[in-house]
Scaffold this motif. Structure first.
Motif, PDB file in Angstrom:
ATOM      1  N   MET A  96       0.828  -1.205   0.000  1.00 11.21           N
ATOM      2  CA  MET A  96       0.000   0.000   0.000  1.00 11.21           C
ATOM      3  C   MET A  96       0.865   1.260   0.000  1.00 11.21           C
ATOM      4  N   LEU A  97       1.912   1.288   0.845  1.00 10.88           N
ATOM      5  CA  LEU A  97       2.753   2.478   0.971  1.00 10.88           C
ATOM      6  C   LEU A  97       4.199   2.031   1.155  1.00 10.88           C
ATOM      7  N   ASN A  98       5.056   2.453   0.242  1.00 14.14           N
ATOM      8  CA  ASN A  98       6.470   2.084   0.298  1.00 14.14           C
ATOM      9  C   ASN A  98       7.319   3.330   0.470  1.00 14.14           C
ATOM     10  N   LEU A  99       8.151   3.333   1.495  1.00 17.46           N
ATOM     11  CA  LEU A  99       9.124   4.401   1.715  1.00 17.46           C
ATOM     12  C   LEU A  99      10.465   3.892   1.203  1.00 17.46           C
ATOM     13  N   ASN A 100      10.985   4.560   0.183  1.00 12.29           N
ATOM     14  CA  ASN A 100      12.183   4.082  -0.496  1.00 12.29           C
ATOM     15  C   ASN A 100      13.362   5.024  -0.252  1.00 12.29           C
ATOM     16  N   ALA A 101      14.206   4.682   0.710  1.00 11.46           N
ATOM     17  CA  ALA A 101      15.462   5.402   0.975  1.00 11.46           C
ATOM     18  C   ALA A 101      15.245   6.913   1.028  1.00 11.46           C
ATOM     19  N   ILE A 102      14.290   7.341   1.849  1.00 11.77           N
ATOM     20  CA  ILE A 102      13.942   8.766   1.919  1.00 11.77           C
ATOM     21  C   ILE A 102      14.953   9.525   2.773  1.00 11.77           C
ATOM     22  N   THR A 103      15.486  10.598   2.200  1.00  8.18           N
ATOM     23  CA  THR A 103      16.387  11.488   2.923  1.00  8.18           C
ATOM     24  C   THR A 103      15.816  12.906   2.870  1.00  8.18           C
ATOM     25  N   VAL A 104      15.725  13.541   4.038  1.00  7.15           N
ATOM     26  CA  VAL A 104      15.249  14.922   4.125  1.00  7.15           C
ATOM     27  C   VAL A 104      16.233  15.717   4.970  1.00  7.15           C
ATOM     28  N   ARG A 105      16.670  16.856   4.426  1.00 10.55           N
ATOM     29  CA  ARG A 105      17.563  17.758   5.163  1.00 10.55           C
ATOM     30  C   ARG A 105      16.854  19.092   5.334  1.00 10.55           C
ATOM     31  N   LEU A 106      16.822  19.574   6.541  1.00  9.89           N
ATOM     32  CA  LEU A 106      16.192  20.864   6.845  1.00  9.89           C
ATOM     33  C   LEU A 106      17.165  21.720   7.636  1.00  9.89           C
ATOM     34  N   GLY A 107      17.424  22.929   7.152  1.00  4.95           N
ATOM     35  CA  GLY A 107      18.313  23.835   7.861  1.00  4.95           C
ATOM     36  C   GLY A 107      19.699  23.281   8.073  1.00  4.95           C
ATOM     37  N   GLY A 108      20.185  22.510   7.103  1.00  3.24           N
ATOM     38  CA  GLY A 108      21.519  21.943   7.216  1.00  3.24           C
ATOM     39  C   GLY A 108      21.596  20.693   8.072  1.00  3.24           C
ATOM     40  N   ARG A 109      20.454  20.246   8.603  1.00  2.00           N
ATOM     41  CA  ARG A 109      20.426  19.055   9.465  1.00  2.00           C
ATOM     42  C   ARG A 109      19.693  17.930   8.758  1.00  2.00           C
ATOM     43  N   THR A 110      20.239  16.727   8.825  1.00  2.22           N
ATOM     44  CA  THR A 110      19.581  15.564   8.222  1.00  2.22           C
ATOM     45  C   THR A 110      18.522  15.039   9.183  1.00  2.22           C
TER      46      THR A 110
END
Length: 622
Positions: A1-15
């Protein structure tokens, strides 16, 4: 139903998210959990498409209908009932078109589609959802702008549930609910036919509703089967194995380092030393399983006072000469632990304000100890913190004349030590702000703590720390909370605020929960209520409580046995993995003996798990 595939999020220089991957099964109910600030809301924004990840993707079937609550609460002159009905956009559009179209063929298609989507039962469904969330018939017809922000968010939740999306995403849905509405929501979600992802710190909700836990930590996610208690057991076992592997690796590293140090200078062994140095460089360190040392609550102990702290005799209290509660008789002693029960709007906060002497009795009397000091926590105090100031500046301002050491000591009791004392409030999470507010209201070691929904925005671990601190605290406590886990562990007296008064509730929290659920079941039906045999009802209720007690005891016993056996299995595995590190009885066993012992333990563990599953099923079935 829902697959998260190697998600990377950086906000304000922070991972925030670091190659987070998971596959959520169709029609599953998933609890998304993690410490405050771990990135749960960020991950949910990726799921709903509000935030594009820097890397990776979130995949789901093309025609999936997403449902989530917008940040802005609904407002205007529309009623809650009309707002909820309008949430089914297809139904609303078809109903509007049916009123204006003159094409008989098109009208026929419209009526056929309305029948298919069950549009004619929609008003009844909308009303049931609103009733479940605390809106009686009169309240459903008022304009939205007559409600507070918390009640408007209930309307938003009702509209979302009514729309029945394929993927339902909820971010701490119980924060604006009372215990009664939380119980109703749990039952609704258990029967929901789509996929649910819910961010929640409610241990009971996570145990009663979800069948998977998605744990977010260090930017990574891991999916665990079962509710929160099952997650805790599995994670504890995994961390024990991780710690054993880390200890073995550390011993190996030290051995290699020692060899390299002793043999690098010798020509005869330099090549071997160089080879070991390369092996040492390639060795990826295994992280230690370390708990957050800042996760701490410590309430200062007050000086002793003679009982009672407070006595009320036929007291009435309210606003603008209109009493909300009447005929209140209540006594609070220095070691009392009270929980106030009742729907929002019945007067729990009003009674708390009377106890705190923020309101004076309109009738009757209230006597308080002249030396009593009260600490009163509300969410308003969290919201009113100056975001430009630091915890140190806040505490220095309220502890006038105190030494810098005393100010720092009070902050340290709540995890604000070192640099954490000088961070800006604006950069802090909701849970950290709540901790700061608790630190501020307890600076004078109050004899009585009044906590109005103290767990909002606290993660599960922080709630456990708060429960422990309250149980260690030597003063009196009055709690208003929808967190059943906290009430069960802290309160020893229940007071029901209902029908314009406050009375002791003669029963347990389970009894109260049963009453609420039976009322909810009754409200779902129609017609005249049947006559009830009260004696039979009381006898059946007693028998039900005995069955529940026996099932709970069986679950607890099985859980303890499972934990003991899992720990024994871990020791055996460690002995098999590294005989030199073995301790206790395992150190004296041969490899074959250890293998035989492990098989015996595994068999016992399977039997204990089977007992636990049967007892859990009996507990859920009632």
């Amino acid at each position: 139903m829902l697959n998260l595939n190697a998600i990377t999020v950086r906000l304000g220089g922070r991972t925030i998210l670091d190659r987070a991957s998971a596959a959520l099964p169709p029609r599953s109910r998933v609890g998304l959990i993690g410490r405050n600030g771990a990135g749960k809301s960020t991950l949910m924004k990726v799921m709903i498409g509000q935030l594009d990840p820097d890397e990776g993707s979130c995949d789901m079937p093309r025609d999936t209908r997403l449902g989530y609550i917008a940040q802005e609460a609904p407002s205007g002159t529309a009623t809650p009932f009309d707002t909820v009905l309008a949430a089914d956009k297809e139904r609303a559009a078809l109903m509007a078109e049916a009123e204006h179209t003159e094409d008989p063929d098109r009208l026929g298609h419209i009526y056929e589609r309305l029948t298919t989507i069950d549009a004619y039962t929609a008003p009844a469904r909308a009303a049931r959802i609103l009733v479940g969330l605390g809106f009686d018939e009169e309240m459903q017809g008022r304009p939205l702008d007559s409600y507070s922000g918390g009640w408007k968010m209930r309307v938003a939740l009702a509209a979302l549930l009514f729309s029945e999306p394929d993927l339902l995403l909820l971010d701490e849905p119980s924060n604006h609910l009372d215990l009664e509405a939380t119980l109703w929501l749990e039952n609704f979600l258990k029967a929901y036919r789509g996929t649910v992802v819910v961010i929640s710190h409610e241990r009971d909700l996570l145990n009663n509703v979800v069948d998977y836990i998605l744990h977010l930590e260090g930017g990574k996610v891991m999916l665990y089967p079962g509710g929160y208690d099952a997650f805790e057991r599995q994670r504890a076992e995994r961390l024990a194995q991780q710690e054993a592997a880390r200890a073995k690796q550390q011993a190996e590293r030290e051995k290699l380092q020692d060899y390299v140090a002793r043999n690098s200078a010798r020509a005869s062994t330099a090549k071997q030393a160089q080879s070991r140095a390369k092996a040492l460089a390639r060795m990826q360190p295994i992280a230690a399983a370390i708990e957050d040392p800042t996760l701490h609550f410590g309430f200062p102990s007050p000086p002793e006072l003679r009982p009672p702290l407070i006595t009320m005799d036929m007291a009435a209290v309210g606003y603008d000469e209109t009493p909300i509660l009447k005929r209140v008789n209540l006594r609070i002693d220095p070691d009392d632990r009270l929980a106030l029960l009742g729907r929002n709007g019945n007067g729990k906060t009003t009674l708390a304000r009377l106890i705190a002497a923020q309101l004076a009795p309109m009738e009757g009397t209230m006597n308080s100890s002249s030396k009593m000091n009260v600490g009163y926590f509300t969410q308003y105090q969290v919201e009113e913190l100056d975001v430009a100031d630091t915890p140190l500046e806040h505490m220095t301002r309220v502890m006038k004349g105190a030494t810098p050491g005393a100010v720092r000591a009070q902050l340290g009791r709540f995890g604000f030590s070192g640099e954490r004392a000088t961070q800006k409030v604006g950069s802090m999470s909701g849970g950290e702000r709540a901790r700061l507010a608790l630190a501020l209201i307890t600076r004078d070691a109050p004899h009585l703590l009044i906590l109005d929904e103290p767990t909002n925005h606290l993660d599960v671990d922080s709630r456990e720390a708060l429960v422990q601190a309250l149980n260690d605290y030597s003063g009196a406590v009055v709690i208003v909370s929808h967190d059943r886990h906290m009430i069960e562990l802290v309160a020893d007296r229940l007071v029901l605020v209902d029908n314009g008064t406050a009375q002791p509730f003669d029963g347990s929290l389970d009894d109260y929960t049963d009453i609420i659920l039976r009322k909810a079941d009754g409200s779902a039906g129609g017609g005249d209520a049947p006559r009830v045999d009260r004696k039979a009802e009381k006898r059946n209720a007693a028998e039900w409580r005995e069955r529940q007690k026996a099932a709970k005891n069986a679950v607890t016993k099985a859980e303890r046995e499972m934990a003991t056996l899992a720990a024994e299995r871990s020791r055996i595995d460690q002995a098999l993995f590294d005989p030199r590190a073995a301790t206790g009885a395992e150190a004296k066993m041969t490899t074959s003996q250890l293998m035989v012992k492990r098989a015996e333990v595994e068999k016992k563990l399977e039997a204990a798990e089977e007992v636990w599953m049967e007892a859990s099923a009996a507990l859920e079935a009632g």
